[in-house]
Design an enzyme around this catalytic site. Structure first.
Site, PDB file in Angstrom:
ATOM      1  N   ASP A 170       5.828   0.364   3.082  1.00 32.49           N
ATOM      2  CA  ASP A 170       6.144  -0.886   3.987  1.00 32.49           C
ATOM      3  C   ASP A 170       5.655  -2.021   3.225  1.00 32.49           C
ATOM      4  OD1 ASP A 170       3.402  -0.662   4.128  1.00 32.49           O
ATOM      5  OD2 ASP A 170       3.224   0.326   6.253  1.00 32.49           O
TER       6      ASP A 170
ATOM      7  N   GLU B 176       5.676  10.008   3.039  1.00 31.15           N
ATOM      8  CA  GLU B 176       5.401   8.490   2.752  1.00 31.15           C
ATOM      9  C   GLU B 176       4.226   8.664   1.457  1.00 31.15           C
ATOM     10  OE1 GLU B 176       4.316   4.102   4.358  1.00 31.15           O
ATOM     11  OE2 GLU B 176       3.625   5.917   5.590  1.00 31.15           O
TER      12      GLU B 176
ATOM     13  N   ASP C 186       0.668  -1.159   0.035  1.00 35.13           N
ATOM     14  CA  ASP C 186      -0.061   0.032  -0.058  1.00 35.13           C
ATOM     15  C   ASP C 186       0.840   1.352   0.028  1.00 35.13           C
ATOM     16  OD1 ASP C 186       0.745  -0.545   2.926  1.00 35.13           O
ATOM     17  OD2 ASP C 186      -0.447   1.043   3.090  1.00 35.13           O
TER      18      ASP C 186
ATOM     19  N   TYR D  73      -5.538   0.815   9.068  1.00 41.51           N
ATOM     20  CA  TYR D  73      -6.662   1.335   8.277  1.00 41.51           C
ATOM     21  C   TYR D  73      -7.888   1.046   8.986  1.00 41.51           C
ATOM     22  CZ  TYR D  73      -3.433   1.950   4.499  1.00 41.51           C
ATOM     23  OH  TYR D  73      -2.280   2.408   3.873  1.00 41.51           O
TER      24      TYR D  73
END
Length: 541
Positions: free
Chosen positions: A93, A493, A90, A243
């Site tokens: 990571d 990120e 995603d 999430y």
């Protein structure tokens, strides 16, 4: 509503903050009009699709263009006796989180449906199909039984205590599933929406059988999500800190129903969305954000499309669909700043601002809905009515705001910094991304351990050795300030769902900037696949 990507900061991470890039005195004398060259939307489109190749998990294909990546996650699912190799990481990571991955694919597919002609005109249709199919292939694999879906591979907590290349992973690859006893309606319904939307993209192309396969899985997953209701992060505790499903599952059920109606033409799915408009909040909750977690604005736009297209089935449910449309236009007027005070905030430089953590995901999703709705309005010869607008708002004004967000991302901002990595002369160099921040496995295949990655690579002040081309990072704060440091994951990120909505926006803007393409063109994505000369089926329209 959503707090964005809720990430626990590892205690291993160094904490010293670097110098701040300020959007203040240094740039106060510069006008934004002259602060950057005219954006090259075609280049941005090409780079945005390249990014998804960098995020691939699994065995990489021969035609892989991001050469610094290698195979990874080749034993995913092995412990559970299922094949879960593939899919997308995603962000920076190596966990494969099902909910944001499915939303990413839904947005890629929706964009291909609406602006497939524009993507094709830019020579990127094949790459767009590949980006979608890399996700849908994985979703089909993960749906092993009618009422079983494998929702996650990897554990965010253990993953975040390591800084390794995906090719060297030593962290847990435990797989987690939802089923009848452990439901996950939000994640499952989002996956149904992705597969239904993608089935339309592949319909009439080189692989109509594949389209049918995706639609069969979409139907089953919707039934699963609706029959066994519950939030996925209540069943999979490992996902809750990363999430969180704040809005619940009702928005995803409505979202999936609208997509299945569009894919099948069956009134039963539309009737579902109409009957549950009130109880599920679809016609009652006005929103000022659209994201992987909250789908209301998106599904409200889909509902409004039925009216704007004079859909015969939609006409039978006009009263309820008008309620949906009113909420869709509430969101759009809020983005325009014309919603009677209930507006989306803007930074001094013009960025739509929702919250500090990874704010560009909200700007990119807003740009997408503005672009799509502009096309719907233009096609219907209609305009938008906003509480604070003295006259009806023309479609061109929505598109202008979408363009401003795209331009901001590409460098027309107070810092004159492109927030798309690899685009323009200045862009973030220290993206919070494990694979990009460590020497490529192909350049140096010596094993890099969990802690070694932190010691030797994470804390370095130097730019990443690998450029994560096409990635859109989290972006600046409400004052247009940005710190380009690997430790600053809130801003540096990049996530797949930041870039996915912008693929269609860049394609549309590129077409409009290079040709006289009509603003209301909409291709439904039924393009012949590479190497084929199939005519477009009537049902694609």
């Amino acid at each position: 509503m959503s707090q964005g990507r809720a990430r626990r900061a590892s205690s291993t991470l160094p904490a010293a903050p670097p110098p701040v890039l300020l959007a203040a005195a240094l740039l106060a004398l510069l006008s934004l009009a002259g602060a950057a060259e005219a954006p090259d939307y075609g280049d941005a489109l090409s780079k945005s699709l390249l990014y998804f190749e960098a995020q691939r998990s699994g065995r990489l294909p021969y035609g892989q263009r991001v050469r610094w990546r290698g195979h990874s996650g080749l034993t995913d699912g092995l412990q559970q006796g299922v094949d879960l190799v593939g899919g997308y990481y995603d962000a920076g990571d190596h966990v494969k989180f099902g909910l944001p991955m499915a939303f990413t694919v839904t947005m890629l597919a929706w964009g291909a449906l609406e602006f497939g002609d524009d993507v094709e005109a830019a020579g990127e249709w094949g790459h767009a199909l590949e980006a979608i199919k890399w996700g849908t292939d994985y979703f089909v694999k993960a749906h092993t039984e009618p009422f079983v879906y494998w929702a996650e591979v990897g554990d965010g907590d253990t993953d975040h205590y390591c800084w390794q290349r995906p090719e060297d992973m030593t962290t847990s690859r435990q797989a987690y599933r939802v089923d009848k006893d452990n439901p996950g309606s939000d994640l499952v319904a989002e996956t149904a929406a992705a597969l239904a939307a993608a089935s339309l993209v592949f319909r009439g192309s080189s692989d109509p059988r594949y389209s049918g396969l995706l639609l069969r899985h979409a139907r089953q997953l919707f039934e699963f999500a609706d029959r066994y209701r519950g939030n996925y992060d209540s069943s999979i505790k490992q996902a809750h800190s990363f999430y969180t499903s704040v809005s619940g599952y009702r928005d995803e059920l409505l979202w999936a129903a609208f997509w299945l109606h569009r894919a099948t033409g069956e009134e039963a799915y539309l009737r579902y969305a109409v009957d549950k408009a009130g109880s599920f909040g679809g016609a009652g909750w006005p929103m000022t954000e659209f994201s992987w977690e909250n789908k209301y604005a998106g599904l409200q736009v889909l509902a409004a499309k039925l009216l704007l297209d004079s859909d015969p089935q939609g006409a039978q449910h006009r009263a309820v669909l008008e309620q949906y449309r009113a909420k869709a236009e509430h969101y759009l007027c809020a983005c325009l700043g014309r919603n009677n005070g209930s507006n989306v905030h803007r930074s001094p430089g013009g960025m739509l601002y929702v919250r500090e953590w990874n704010n560009l995901q909200y700007a990119s999703s807003a740009a997408f809905l503005l672009t799509v709705y502009s096309s719907y309005l233009a096609g219907a010869g209609a305009s938008l009515r906003c509480p604070d607008a003295p006259a009806p708002v023309p479609p061109s004004e929505l598109l202008a705001l979408a363009r401003s967000q795209a331009d901001y991302i590409l460098g027309r901002n107070p810092l004159r910094l492109s927030y798309m990595v690899g685009y323009g002369a200045r862009f973030p160099l220290r993206v919070h991304h494990r694979a990009a921040s460590i020497v490529s496995h192909k350049a140096d295949n010596r094993f890099i351990g969990c802690v070694q990655g932190f010691d030797d690579w994470f804390g370095r002040g130097q730019p990443n050795p690998n450029v994560l081309v096409g990635a859109i990072v989290g972006g600046p704060n409400r004052r247009d300030e940005f710190r380009d440091t690997r430790k600053n994951y809130v801003q540096t990120e990049a996530c797949t769902y930041n870039t996915a909505p912008m693929v269609a926006v860049f394609a549309r803007l590129h077409r409009l900037s290079t040709t006289a393409a009509p603003e209301n063109s909409s291709s439904e994505g039924c393009r012949p696949g590479p190497g084929t000369a199939l005519p477009l089926s009537a049902k694609c329209r």
